[in-house]
Design an enzyme around this catalytic site. Structure first.
Site, PDB file in Angstrom:
ATOM      1  N   VAL A 173       0.828  -1.210   0.000  1.00 57.68           N
ATOM      2  CA  VAL A 173       0.000   0.000   0.000  1.00 57.68           C
ATOM      3  C   VAL A 173       0.865   1.264   0.000  1.00 57.68           C
ATOM      4  O   VAL A 173       0.412   2.336   0.372  1.00 57.68           O
ATOM      5  CB  VAL A 173      -0.991   0.023   1.195  1.00 57.68           C
ATOM      6  CG1 VAL A 173      -2.124  -0.948   0.954  1.00 57.68           C
ATOM      7  CG2 VAL A 173      -0.290  -0.268   2.505  1.00 57.68           C
ATOM      8  N   CYS A 174       2.118   1.112  -0.424  1.00 65.10           N
ATOM      9  CA  CYS A 174       3.017   2.257  -0.503  1.00 65.10           C
ATOM     10  C   CYS A 174       3.196   2.662  -1.963  1.00 65.10           C
ATOM     11  O   CYS A 174       3.429   1.808  -2.817  1.00 65.10           O
ATOM     12  CB  CYS A 174       4.368   1.909   0.110  1.00 65.10           C
ATOM     13  SG  CYS A 174       5.369   3.359   0.393  1.00 65.10           S
ATOM     14  N   ILE A 175       3.079   3.954  -2.231  1.00 61.39           N
ATOM     15  CA  ILE A 175       3.219   4.435  -3.614  1.00 61.39           C
ATOM     16  C   ILE A 175       4.333   5.479  -3.714  1.00 61.39           C
ATOM     17  O   ILE A 175       4.349   6.313  -4.610  1.00 61.39           O
ATOM     18  CB  ILE A 175       1.876   4.998  -4.147  1.00 61.39           C
ATOM     19  CG1 ILE A 175       1.284   6.033  -3.179  1.00 61.39           C
ATOM     20  CG2 ILE A 175       0.881   3.877  -4.413  1.00 61.39           C
ATOM     21  CD1 ILE A 175       0.041   6.741  -3.708  1.00 61.39           C
ATOM     22  N   THR A 176       5.302   5.402  -2.797  1.00 58.73           N
ATOM     23  CA  THR A 176       6.429   6.345  -2.790  1.00 58.73           C
ATOM     24  C   THR A 176       7.148   6.365  -4.136  1.00 58.73           C
ATOM     25  O   THR A 176       7.467   7.428  -4.669  1.00 58.73           O
ATOM     26  CB  THR A 176       7.419   5.969  -1.666  1.00 58.73           C
ATOM     27  OG1 THR A 176       6.724   5.988  -0.417  1.00 58.73           O
ATOM     28  CG2 THR A 176       8.586   6.935  -1.610  1.00 58.73           C
TER      29      THR A 176
END
Length: 325
Positions: A173-176
């Protein structure tokens, strides 16, 4: 520098020396305490809460409580320690957090573990917080992160960190990577590998774990502990709202830098998703342990140390058999 990720690696078996995988020891000494497994649920609101933290501590599993209910931290530490359990909390690096550390020292409340939880941990603010904690409550075991480079590991260790968390944006759920162009998404295991060459203290691999086999791979490439979000989310005991979609049960799961966490659309580097309901957390932990015991038996050993020395191959786009239809 070799670049690879979890799905690119297969570990090579050694001669098995145990009669049953149940003989294999998955315990790990991490800081002042010994734990049943080298895994820790991500300190996220949809993965960990106070009730679960207590259950993990009672059952000899490591946990890190999230930092998103700041006022609850002191009562939480008192409750855990009054119950004869260890306290493991998270802090940020804003001015109020430095005051919070001083307050803990004044009240003689010493959590056994403190995690400095920042998306980009190779920073002056984190270094200052490490030194601040070590000045005021030196007996706490300090975990700092997150970093993605050997330089980051060295600087945090030199500042006084007892363990460092490795991983910039590889989580589900990380979109860095998408929002900033930076991160270890897609090469998280290689980043762990190069960081381990610089580390003198334990590393926590954080993010990108999709299967139980990835735990063994993390240990092979230098992790002492493996932080897991999505695999621990959506259990019966998990925080988060349960919803029904197309006749199936799901639970929400969102990143710590998502607007659902922040309550506003500002500097968003996380997203929200629904994960299919997985049943009991006890069953997942049991299966995780059994799979790790099998990994140790394939490594030709009896404990986690054997995983650190196995050979491996890099197999791009591996053929999947048994795990995909």
């Amino acid at each position: 520098m070799k670049i690879f990720d979890y799905e690119d690696i297969q570990l090579i078996p050694n001669k098995c020396i145990v009669e049953s995988r149940s003989e294999c020891d998955t315990t790990i000494q991490f800081g002042p305490k010994k734990f049943k497994l080298p895994v820790v649920p991500a300190n996220m609101q949809t993965v960990m809460n106070e009730k679960l933290a207590k259950w993990f501590a009672e059952n000899d599993y490591f946990y890190i409580m999230h930092r998103f209910d700041e006022e609850a931290r002191i009562p939480f530490i008192k409750h855990m320690q009054n119950s004869g359990l260890f306290a493991s909390i998270s802090v940020g690096v804003k001015k109020a957090e430095f005051d919070f550390i001083e307050k803990l020292a004044q009240e003689k409340l010493i959590p056994e573990y403190i995690t400095i939880d920042i998306a980009h941990g190779h920073s002056d603010s984190v270094i200052n917080m490490i030194k601040h904690i070590k000045t005021h409550i030196p007996d706490s075991f300090v975990i700092a992160g997150n970093v993605g480079t050997p330089e980051g590991v060295r600087e945090l260790e030199n500042a006084g960190a007892d363990a460092t968390k490795v991983g910039i944006g590889p989580g589900r759920v990380c979109i860095t990577k998408i929002k900033t162009g930076f991160g270890t998404g897609g090469w998280q295991l290689a980043a762990l590998n190069i960081c381990s060459k610089a580390a003198r203290k334990p590393l926590i691999a954080d993010g990108g774990i999709r299967t139980h086999g990835d735990i063994a791979k993390s240990i092979r490439f230098g992790a002492s502990m493996v932080m897991i979000g999505s695999l621990f989310a959506a259990h019966e005991e998990s925080p988060g709202e349960t919803v029904e979609l197309d006749g199936k049960q799901y639970k929400e799961y969102f990143g710590s830098a998502s607007e659902f966490q922040k309550g506003e659309h500002k500097n968003v580097e996380g997203k929200k998703m629904f994960v299919e309901h997985k049943g009991s957390l006890t069953d997942t932990l049991k299966e995780m342990q059994q799979d790790l015991q099998s990994s140790i038996s394939y490594a030709g050993g009896k404990d986690l140390k054997s995983l650190r020395t196995v050979d491996y191959v890099i197999v791009r786009n591996s053929i999947f058999n048994g795990d995909r239809d």
